[in-house]
Write an enzyme that holds these catalytic residues in place. Structure first.
Site, PDB file in Angstrom:
ATOM      1  N   GLY A  90       0.846  -1.284  -0.225  1.00 21.43           N
ATOM      2  CA  GLY A  90      -0.123  -0.124  -0.217  1.00 21.43           C
ATOM      3  C   GLY A  90       0.841   1.277  -0.130  1.00 21.43           C
ATOM      4  CG  MET A  91       3.026   2.487   3.206  1.00 16.44           C
ATOM      5  SD  MET A  91       2.231   4.170   3.476  1.00 16.44           S
ATOM      6  CE  MET A  91       3.627   5.157   3.350  1.00 16.44           C
ATOM      7  CG  ASP A 203       5.722  -3.906  10.350  1.00 16.52           C
ATOM      8  OD1 ASP A 203       5.033  -4.865  10.878  1.00 16.52           O
ATOM      9  OD2 ASP A 203       5.830  -3.575   9.203  1.00 16.52           O
ATOM     10  N   PRO A 206       7.063 -12.212   9.755  1.00 16.25           N
ATOM     11  CG  PRO A 206       6.019 -14.219   9.853  1.00 16.25           C
ATOM     12  CD  PRO A 206       5.719 -12.862  10.324  1.00 16.25           C
ATOM     13  CG  ASN A 208       8.892  -6.278   7.232  1.00 16.68           C
ATOM     14  OD1 ASN A 208       8.611  -6.381   6.188  1.00 16.68           O
ATOM     15  ND2 ASN A 208       8.285  -5.772   8.409  1.00 16.68           N
ATOM     16  CG  ASP A 221       9.203  -2.525   5.340  1.00 20.99           C
ATOM     17  OD1 ASP A 221       9.503  -1.399   5.549  1.00 20.99           O
ATOM     18  OD2 ASP A 221       8.268  -3.134   5.227  1.00 20.99           O
TER      19      ASP A 221
END
Length: 501
Positions: A90-91, A203, A206, A208, A221
């Site tokens: 989404g980002m 955050d 799994p 990341n 991330d």
């Protein structure tokens, strides 16, 4: 267009009453000016304008339907040339790109044009780049470059070829305990480095955690990371919002992300390990709100209820990592690392160099313990040989020192003279200074003695046995070395006194 000034007519629309509304001219309200319709009716619509280079770039990177058709290949952003798309969210999206300056592959993360219009999201993206730039660890993807081109914001990360832990779980259902402990140790090492730099990841999950082909873990991330340093951009989290992934978020982070610290990352890692060994998150069912309530109100689930192969030690570690209250969890990543290392030893894992350190099972040798036993035997033989040599030279030195005072055994001829009366008794020897002399007349006269002693006859003299005399007993003959001859070598049955404790 044509301007008409109706100064003579009181009603400018009176002359156009019979004209259809669609063809009537427009009348201005201020100066009675009419903007007339074109003289010739348009028979065809105007062709759409060609997209600008910026629009073409955005369409290639972020297609409207979200499905990539390979148009991104060859697109250049700064000094990076995109090769392929690795993933999207989404980002933004992540691409594999070639650094044209250094001729190496990078993972190029580009912020989506939509979030780029939000200053807080742009600030968060820049914060991610600055936070990662402070880190230099084998288990963390490094940042090489960050910049902008037009309305696009991008970060060039270290490219790690491989798959994520999430991909492994989807492919295999769940991982073995040894694999989970191996990956957990490496992520904990990364968290220890991140927390030492004053950064909270916020955050851990799994998807990341990247796993390279050599088995090394890369934490990626840090888009939700928060820095506690003075040069940070500032707090970009708004009160009342929730940052994180619902399946792995810590309770205090769900309530207010600004309260998250390294203990929140430890909680998320505990949920991730649980997912590895069971194949599902701790609370897989329900809506997002229900999952948040479960994280806050329920006791940590026992993974052994789903996977009986999970050892009790790992279940205890997960229970402490996923405690509802931060005070009941591990207070530092180093404390968690200590327990995981001890568990790895019990599982038979050892560190193996693989572009860093990973934990795997020890490979069984063909002759278990033989190298160690050979080394121990060699050490014992060396000590014994040293002890024997020291004893030999120390004994020789002591003998040479006392050789002048040593008694050498000698044989007495009297011991071998037989006697008639008593063969075993040694006959008496004449008194010192007494001799028998013969004369021409055949008589002998003693030079010393008394007048009563009879004369000795030289011829036909029969010796008279002497009376037995008491003699001092002598020790038996012994073979003693002569002076200057070293003592014989004797193998000792124990250590010499110089080496005893």
């Amino acid at each position: 267009m044509t301007l008409h000034n109706f100064t003579d007519s009181p009603d400018p629309l009176a002359s156009t009453a019979h004209v259809p509304i669609a063809e009537r001219p427009l009348v201005a309200d201020d100066d009675r000016t009419i903007i007339s319709a074109p003289d010739a009716a348009r028979s065809e619509t105007a062709a759409p304008a060609a997209p600008s280079p910026a629009e073409h770039l955005l369409h290639a990177l972020f297609p409207a339907n979200g499905i990539s058709t390979g148009e991104e290949a060859g697109v250049r952003i700064a000094h990076f040339e995109i090769r392929e798309r690795l993933g999207a969210g989404g980002m933004g999206a992540v691409f594999r790109a070639l650094d044209l300056e250094l001729a190496r592959d990078v993972a190029l993360k580009i912020l989506h044009p939509g979030p780029s219009r939000d200053p807080s999201l742009v600030a968060r993206f820049r914060n991610e780049a600055r936070a990662c730039a402070q880190l230099n660890h084998d288990n963390i993807a490094r940042v090489f470059f960050a910049g902008t081109q037009g309305a696009l914001y991008f970060i060039a990360y270290e490219f790690a070829s491989g798959r994520t832990i999430r991909d492994l779980i989807l492919e295999r259902g769940r991982l073995t305990v040894a694999e989970a402990v191996n990956y957990a140790i490496q992520v904990t090492l990364a968290l220890n480095h991140i927390s030492a730099a004053g950064i909270v990841h916020r955050d851990i999950k799994p998807s990341n955690i990247m796993l390279t082909e050599s088995g090394r873990v890369k934490v990626v991330d840090l888009g939700l990371a928060r820095r506690d340093m003075d040069d940070s951009i500032g707090e970009i989290t708004v009160a009342g919002t929730t940052l994180g992934t619902f399946d792995y978020i810590a309770p205090e982070q769900a309530r207010d992300p600004r309260n998250a610290d390294v203990r929140s990352d430890i909680y998320s890692l505990g949920c991730t390990i649980y997912h590895m060994v069971t194949g599902q998150p701790p609370y897989p069912e329900g809506t997002a709100l229900q999952k948040l309530l479960d994280h806050q109100g329920k006791a940590p689930p026992d993974p052994r209820l789903i996977n009986s192969r999970v050892p009790a030690e790992l279940a205890a570690i997960l229970r402490r990592m996923m405690a509802n209250l931060p005070e009941q969890r591990y207070q530092a990543a180093s404390l968690l690392l200590s327990d995981l290392m001890q568990l790895a030893v019990r599982l038979g894992l050892q560190s193996v160099p693989a572009e860093g350190i990973v934990w795997r099972h020890r490979q069984a040798a063909k002759a278990p313990g033989f190298p160690g036993a050979a080394a121990l035997l060699g050490t014992v033989l060396t000590i014994c040989a040293t002890a024997l040599i020291m004893q030999y030279f120390s004994g020789s030195a002591r003998f040479r020192q006392n050789a002048g005072n040593a008694t050498v055994a000698a044989l007495d001829p009297r011991d071998f003279q037989p006697t008639a009366a008593n063969p075993g008794t040694t006959p008496a020897t004449p008194a010192a200074g007494t001799t028998a002399n013969s004369t021409e007349s055949g008589s002998a006269a003693p030079e010393t003695g008394t007048a009563s002693d009879p004369p000795l006859v030289a011829a036909n003299v029969t010796p008279q046995p002497a009376a037995p005399t008491e003699r001092t007993p002598r020790p038996p003959l012994a073979l003693l070395p002569a002076p200057g001859v070293p003592a014989p070598f004797i193998i000792p049955l124990g250590l010499p006194p110089e080496l005893t404790l």
